[in-house]
Design an enzyme around this catalytic site. Structure first.
Site: not given
Length: 288
Positions: A219, A245, A262
């Site tokens: 994406r 992340r 994360e």
């Protein structure tokens, strides 16, 4: 140079996602040792590696305090650093980031079984999940009319020793709005799209008993997503992060909301952007 990659006993040679990372290490003549955290004494490898990188110790959620104690006994630099891992391994950090002005999924915390579960208003569904969790394996999705079932799940989690997060289920997740933005050494690397992971009925299947299976696609993030991700990283109270992340979803008005950050052992999806593996190895070299 020699680098240890922390994993778990169920994945003694790590996850397949890290194949590109291993190739990048070998291309730069860096030795790599997989180290299952729950089957290895830190003193046994202190003379074998120069640095430890957390990659797939996904079962640490079964014994977070044991995992943190294990890390504290490691005699070499750890990435991400211990204090950052301690903070990020309990998802209550979401409330802290919300208080700092980050747009987040609204989150309530249950700390005791006798505490009432408050169903989020204005949403057809909501999620109950443990504050210490990885791979969504402890999270469950409920309709707003299923408060009794949700309360039992929350009480089970609390009796198991984890505090509980209650969040609205944002409908855009079902249409694939979840976007993970991967950062290496503070710089944006690439992004992925995640399909919905929580079923409406029953529990999702676990891969190796460790995490819910994911449907991943590449994406290109929007400017708004990149701006929120930078805002999130700037609000982290500890420095020294090697990788991160930032998982965002779309609010009902289309604006990005932080779902999770994360920084312990996230999948970094190197297969979707192979240069990221080399970027991570170069960042590790700089620290060595």
């Amino acid at each position: 140079m020699s680098v240890g990659l922390a994993t778990c006993a169920d994945l003694p040679v790590g996850d397949a996602d890290d194949a590109g990372l291993l190739a990048a290490f070998h291309a730069r003549d860096i030795d790599v040792h997989w180290i299952p955290w729950n089957h290895t004494d830190p003193h046994d490898f202190r003379d074998e590696i120069d640095l430890l990188v957390l990659r797939s110790p996904w079962d640490y959620t079964d014994d977070r305090e044991g995992f943190l104690a294990w890390l504290s006994a490691v005699d070499v630099p750890i990435f991400n650093p211990l204090e950052l891992v301690r903070w990020n391994s309990d998802k209550r950090y979401v409330v802290e980031l919300a208080a700092a002005g980050i747009p987040t999924v609204p989150t309530a915390i249950m700390e005791a079984p006798e505490q009432p579960l408050v169903v989020p208003e204005g949403f057809e569904e909501f999620v109950v999940k443990p504050s210490v969790d990885a791979g969504s394996k402890g999270a469950e999705r409920y309709r707003s009319t299923e408060a009794d079932r949700a309360r039992e799940h929350a009480r089970h989690l609390l009796r198991s020793g984890s505090e509980v997060l209650v969040q609205p289920y944002i409908p855009s997740v079902d249409s694939g709005s979840e976007t993970g933005l991967i950062y290496i050494d503070g710089r944006f690397s690439h992004a992925i799209a995640k399909g919905p992971m929580l079923k409406r009925e029953g529990k999702a299947d676990l891969v190796d008993g460790l995490y819910v299976a994911e449907v991943i696609d590449p994406r290109t993030p929007t400017d708004a997503q990149l701006a929120v991700a930078q805002q999130v990283l700037a609000a982290v109270p500890y420095s020294g992060g090697l990788y991160a992340r930032v998982d965002l979803i779309d609010a009902p008005d289309g604006s990005p909301l932080l779902l999770e950050l994360e920084m312990v052992e996230p999948s970094l999806f190197f297969a979707f952007h192979p240069p990221a593996a080399d970027a991570l190895v170069r960042a590790i070299e700089a620290r060595l």
